[in-house]
Design a protein around this motif. Structure first.
Motif, PDB file in Angstrom:
ATOM      1  N   MET A  92       5.646  65.836 -11.802  1.00 10.92           N
ATOM      2  CA  MET A  92       4.711  64.816 -11.336  1.00 10.92           C
ATOM      3  C   MET A  92       3.547  65.455 -10.596  1.00 10.92           C
ATOM      4  N   GLY A  93       2.446  64.740 -10.627  1.00 12.79           N
ATOM      5  CA  GLY A  93       1.258  65.154  -9.889  1.00 12.79           C
ATOM      6  C   GLY A  93       1.052  64.237  -8.702  1.00 12.79           C
ATOM      7  N   ARG A  94      -0.127  63.645  -8.649  1.00 17.21           N
ATOM      8  CA  ARG A  94      -0.487  62.780  -7.520  1.00 17.21           C
ATOM      9  C   ARG A  94       0.406  61.559  -7.398  1.00 17.21           C
ATOM     10  N   GLU A  95       1.052  61.189  -8.478  1.00 20.56           N
ATOM     11  CA  GLU A  95       1.890  59.985  -8.451  1.00 20.56           C
ATOM     12  C   GLU A  95       3.237  60.199  -7.754  1.00 20.56           C
ATOM     13  N   ARG A  96       3.571  61.435  -7.418  1.00 19.06           N
ATOM     14  CA  ARG A  96       4.880  61.726  -6.822  1.00 19.06           C
ATOM     15  C   ARG A  96       5.104  60.974  -5.515  1.00 19.06           C
ATOM     16  N   GLU A  97       4.082  60.870  -4.693  1.00 11.44           N
ATOM     17  CA  GLU A  97       4.229  60.166  -3.418  1.00 11.44           C
ATOM     18  C   GLU A  97       4.587  58.693  -3.651  1.00 11.44           C
ATOM     19  N   ALA A  98       3.899  58.066  -4.607  1.00 10.82           N
ATOM     20  CA  ALA A  98       4.192  56.663  -4.920  1.00 10.82           C
ATOM     21  C   ALA A  98       5.594  56.531  -5.508  1.00 10.82           C
ATOM     22  N   PHE A  99       6.004  57.498  -6.338  1.00 14.30           N
ATOM     23  CA  PHE A  99       7.355  57.449  -6.888  1.00 14.30           C
ATOM     24  C   PHE A  99       8.391  57.559  -5.778  1.00 14.30           C
ATOM     25  N   LEU A 100       8.209  58.495  -4.853  1.00 15.38           N
ATOM     26  CA  LEU A 100       9.166  58.673  -3.761  1.00 15.38           C
ATOM     27  C   LEU A 100       9.217  57.441  -2.861  1.00 15.38           C
ATOM     28  N   SER A 101       8.105  56.789  -2.687  1.00 17.54           N
ATOM     29  CA  SER A 101       8.087  55.552  -1.904  1.00 17.54           C
ATOM     30  C   SER A 101       8.876  54.464  -2.628  1.00 17.54           C
ATOM     31  N   MET A 102       8.699  54.378  -3.949  1.00 16.60           N
ATOM     32  CA  MET A 102       9.467  53.417  -4.738  1.00 16.60           C
ATOM     33  C   MET A 102      10.958  53.753  -4.677  1.00 16.60           C
ATOM     34  N   ALA A 103      11.285  55.036  -4.800  1.00 16.06           N
ATOM     35  CA  ALA A 103      12.686  55.465  -4.762  1.00 16.06           C
ATOM     36  C   ALA A 103      13.317  55.153  -3.405  1.00 16.06           C
ATOM     37  N   THR A 116      23.868  62.548  -9.593  1.00 13.12           N
ATOM     38  CA  THR A 116      23.048  62.367 -10.792  1.00 13.12           C
ATOM     39  C   THR A 116      21.570  62.318 -10.433  1.00 13.12           C
ATOM     40  N   CYS A 117      21.246  61.592  -9.372  1.00 11.40           N
ATOM     41  CA  CYS A 117      19.857  61.487  -8.929  1.00 11.40           C
ATOM     42  C   CYS A 117      19.310  62.835  -8.466  1.00 11.40           C
ATOM     43  N   LEU A 118      20.137  63.597  -7.812  1.00 11.32           N
ATOM     44  CA  LEU A 118      19.731  64.926  -7.366  1.00 11.32           C
ATOM     45  C   LEU A 118      19.386  65.799  -8.564  1.00 11.32           C
ATOM     46  N   GLN A 119      20.249  65.791  -9.564  1.00 11.61           N
ATOM     47  CA  GLN A 119      20.013  66.587 -10.762  1.00 11.61           C
ATOM     48  C   GLN A 119      18.764  66.109 -11.501  1.00 11.61           C
ATOM     49  N   ASP A 120      18.679  64.821 -11.753  1.00 10.73           N
ATOM     50  CA  ASP A 120      17.541  64.264 -12.493  1.00 10.73           C
ATOM     51  C   ASP A 120      16.232  64.439 -11.717  1.00 10.73           C
ATOM     52  N   GLY A 121      16.288  64.181 -10.433  1.00 10.33           N
ATOM     53  CA  GLY A 121      15.092  64.310  -9.605  1.00 10.33           C
ATOM     54  C   GLY A 121      14.566  65.733  -9.551  1.00 10.33           C
ATOM     55  N   SER A 122      15.471  66.702  -9.542  1.00 11.28           N
ATOM     56  CA  SER A 122      15.037  68.099  -9.498  1.00 11.28           C
ATOM     57  C   SER A 122      14.322  68.502 -10.784  1.00 11.28           C
ATOM     58  N   GLU A 123      14.576  67.767 -11.858  1.00 12.29           N
ATOM     59  CA  GLU A 123      13.893  68.039 -13.121  1.00 12.29           C
ATOM     60  C   GLU A 123      12.589  67.254 -13.245  1.00 12.29           C
ATOM     61  N   VAL A 124      12.575  66.014 -12.771  1.00 13.39           N
ATOM     62  CA  VAL A 124      11.423  65.128 -12.960  1.00 13.39           C
ATOM     63  C   VAL A 124      10.340  65.344 -11.902  1.00 13.39           C
ATOM     64  N   LEU A 125      10.718  65.456 -10.648  1.00 14.08           N
ATOM     65  CA  LEU A 125       9.719  65.511  -9.573  1.00 14.08           C
ATOM     66  C   LEU A 125       8.715  66.653  -9.714  1.00 14.08           C
ATOM     67  N   PRO A 126       9.130  67.867 -10.075  1.00 15.22           N
ATOM     68  CA  PRO A 126       8.136  68.937 -10.217  1.00 15.22           C
ATOM     69  C   PRO A 126       7.115  68.688 -11.340  1.00 15.22           C
ATOM     70  N   LEU A 166       9.792  75.719  -5.102  1.00 15.60           N
ATOM     71  CA  LEU A 166       8.684  76.238  -5.909  1.00 15.60           C
ATOM     72  C   LEU A 166       7.807  75.128  -6.480  1.00 15.60           C
ATOM     73  N   GLY A 167       8.381  73.949  -6.726  1.00 17.18           N
ATOM     74  CA  GLY A 167       7.651  72.892  -7.408  1.00 17.18           C
ATOM     75  C   GLY A 167       7.152  71.751  -6.557  1.00 17.18           C
ATOM     76  N   LEU A 168       7.596  71.679  -5.283  1.00 20.09           N
ATOM     77  CA  LEU A 168       7.240  70.525  -4.453  1.00 20.09           C
ATOM     78  C   LEU A 168       6.789  70.954  -3.063  1.00 20.09           C
ATOM     79  N   PRO A 169       5.906  70.180  -2.451  1.00 19.98           N
ATOM     80  CA  PRO A 169       5.599  70.427  -1.044  1.00 19.98           C
ATOM     81  C   PRO A 169       6.820  70.086  -0.179  1.00 19.98           C
ATOM     82  N   PHE A 170       6.893  70.701   0.984  1.00 18.31           N
ATOM     83  CA  PHE A 170       8.060  70.525   1.844  1.00 18.31           C
ATOM     84  C   PHE A 170       8.322  69.063   2.173  1.00 18.31           C
ATOM     85  N   TRP A 171       7.270  68.286   2.488  1.00 19.88           N
ATOM     86  CA  TRP A 171       7.469  66.882   2.893  1.00 19.88           C
ATOM     87  C   TRP A 171       8.047  66.055   1.746  1.00 19.88           C
TER      88      TRP A 171
END
Length: 163
Positions: free
Chosen positions: A57-68, A45-55, A18-23
């Motif tokens: 995020m806006g345009r910066e999500r791609e840069a965050f995922l690249s950093m991750a 832990t990352c799965l739990q935290d990421g499921s809360e934080v990623l939705p 519901l909160g993220l594009p498929f890619w």
């Protein structure tokens, strides 16, 4: 532990869908998988935290995922703290410049820097004291410094004092 991680992913999937594009879900799952080869506990832990934080995020999500992704391939223990620090980046840095902050974190991770989470935390505190225009200027200076001396960037950003 693999079953528990898979089960947790499927439990959290409806919120992710519901909160993220498929890619982005695909990339996040790949990051969790990479970390799971090193530590199931950190991956959980990352799965739990990421499921809360990623939705959030806006345009910066791609840069965050690249950093991750860079963190998962290198200093992987940093990813949990970086997820926590990303909330601070979101709240203190203008939306237009958040991706720049995460790109700096990615470059630090790739350069071998071992405290990306502290960089994100301290850097967002420093930048949060500045107006939007000054955030841009400081991040631009950080990028220039990154090209010369990556290890100096966290010290530069942490040295900012706003009267």
């Amino acid at each position: 532990k693999s079953n528990a991680l898979s089960s947790k992913f499927f439990d959290l999937s409806p919120g992710l869908v519901l909160g993220l594009p498929f890619w982005d879900i695909e990339k996040f799952a790949s990051i969790i998988e990479t970390i799971s080869f090193k530590s199931y506990d950190v991956a959980m832990t990352c799965l739990q935290d990421g499921s809360e934080v990623l939705p959030k995020m806006g345009r910066e999500r791609e840069a965050f995922l690249s950093m991750a992704t860079a963190l998962a391939a290198g200093p992987w223990r940093e990813i949990g703290g970086s997820l926590e620090a990303s909330s601070q980046v979101i709240s203190k840095i203008d939306e237009v410049y958040r991706a720049d902050m995460f790109r700096l974190g990615e470059q630090l991770a790739k350069s071998g820097y071992r405290d990306v989470a502290a960089f994100l935390h301290n850097g967002s505190n420093s930048l949060g004291q500045l107006g939007s225009l000054f955030q841009h200027d400081v991040l631009d200076l950080c990028q220039q410094l990154m090209d010369i001396s990556p290890e100096a960037v966290p010290y530069f950003l942490g040295s900012l004092e706003v009267p």
